[in-house]
Design an enzyme around this catalytic site. Structure first.
Site, mmCIF file in Angstrom:
data_model
loop_
_atom_site.group_PDB
_atom_site.id
_atom_site.type_symbol
_atom_site.label_atom_id
_atom_site.label_comp_id
_atom_site.label_asym_id
_atom_site.label_seq_id
_atom_site.Cartn_x
_atom_site.Cartn_y
_atom_site.Cartn_z
ATOM 1 N N HIS A 10 -47.466 61.711 -19.499
ATOM 2 C CA HIS A 10 -46.408 60.758 -19.873
ATOM 3 C C HIS A 10 -47.020 59.378 -20.082
ATOM 4 O O HIS A 10 -48.135 59.093 -19.642
ATOM 5 C CB HIS A 10 -45.278 60.723 -18.834
ATOM 6 C CG HIS A 10 -45.627 60.088 -17.524
ATOM 7 N ND1 HIS A 10 -45.564 58.739 -17.310
ATOM 8 C CD2 HIS A 10 -46.033 60.636 -16.344
ATOM 9 C CE1 HIS A 10 -45.903 58.465 -16.057
ATOM 10 N NE2 HIS A 10 -46.210 59.606 -15.450
ATOM 11 N N CYS A 31 -49.839 62.501 -12.041
ATOM 12 C CA CYS A 31 -49.627 62.731 -13.467
ATOM 13 C C CYS A 31 -50.838 62.295 -14.280
ATOM 14 O O CYS A 31 -51.721 61.597 -13.796
ATOM 15 C CB CYS A 31 -48.396 61.979 -13.950
ATOM 16 S SG CYS A 31 -46.838 62.762 -13.498
#
Length: 231
Positions: free
Chosen positions: A186, A201
């Site tokens: 992301h 992430c």
């Protein structure tokens, strides 16, 4: 990473963070601190990286150049000291640039899976390939910090949410593509070299995250390998 609301269940995850490799990617500059007069242990390496006269002695101009670099990439304290954290970021940048356009030269990312997103934690690089053909990248990424490491191995994208918001950290995670529990690709508004890293992430610049969104789909493979420096 954020939590995932799916079929009425909530899967909790961890928050994580190119086009060409440039130093133009940066975070919002913090207020500048006072400049130090101390010579750091990595003075010569840092001077060379920044194009300063390499004499191994801190000067006011050296400090301002180092401080600007630290502020740009969120390195604290941003006092212009040529220490191991600052040099570590610069050294990683040098290693990333040396990869050139052949990021899978070591053959560690599978070439028998068709389209696959590869993540090299050691070099903090990611790219997309189709067989042995490079489709996009390599691009710098920001993966999990110590204690929140991005998990290695072969995975698949299983859920995508273009406007995802983490209810754990109350932060936006645009262009989220989840591939392992709460770990996802992301975009973030930070420098890709901002230490110490994400909460698991694979952080990307907005431009990179959008490109990954356009090139990948549910069911595509993701392969994560190596070890992030400092973890």
């Amino acid at each position: 990473m954020g939590d995932i609301r799916r079929r009425g269940a909530v899967a909790l995850g961890l928050t994580g963070l190119v086009a060409p490799l440039t130093l133009a990617l940066g975070s919002t500059p913090a207020q500048a601190a006072s400049c130090t007069t101390a010579t750091g242990p990595n003075q010569k390496q840092v001077e060379k990286f920044l194009g300063r006269p390499v004499d191994g002695r801190q000067s006011a101009a050296d400090c301002k150049a180092i401080q600007a670099f630290q502020t740009k990439h969120g390195i604290t304290p941003n006092i212009g000291y040529a220490g191991p954290v600052t040099w570590g970021v610069m050294d990683l940048m040098n290693k990333q640039k040396a990869v050139g356009s052949n990021p899978n030269r070591d053959g560690k990312c599978p070439v028998n899976k068709g389209r696959i997103a590869c993540v090299n934690l050691t070099l903090q690089l990611s790219w997309i390939q189709d067989g042995s053909r490079l489709v996009y990248g390599p691009v710098p990424v920001r993966t999990g910090r110590n204690g929140y490491e991005t998990r290695t191995g072969l995975k698949k994208i299983y859920w995508r949410d273009i406007d995802h918001v983490s209810t754990i950290y109350n932060v936006a995670m645009p262009y989220s593509q989840f591939f392992d529990g709460g770990q996802a690709f992301h975009s973030v508004g930070l420098s890709m070299w901002n230490p110490p890293g994400s909460h698991g992430c694979v952080n990307m610049t907005p431009a990179t995250a959008k490109k990954y969104w356009s090139l990948l789909k549910n069911g595509d493979d993701v392969y994560v390998y190596g070890r992030k420096p400092g973890t």
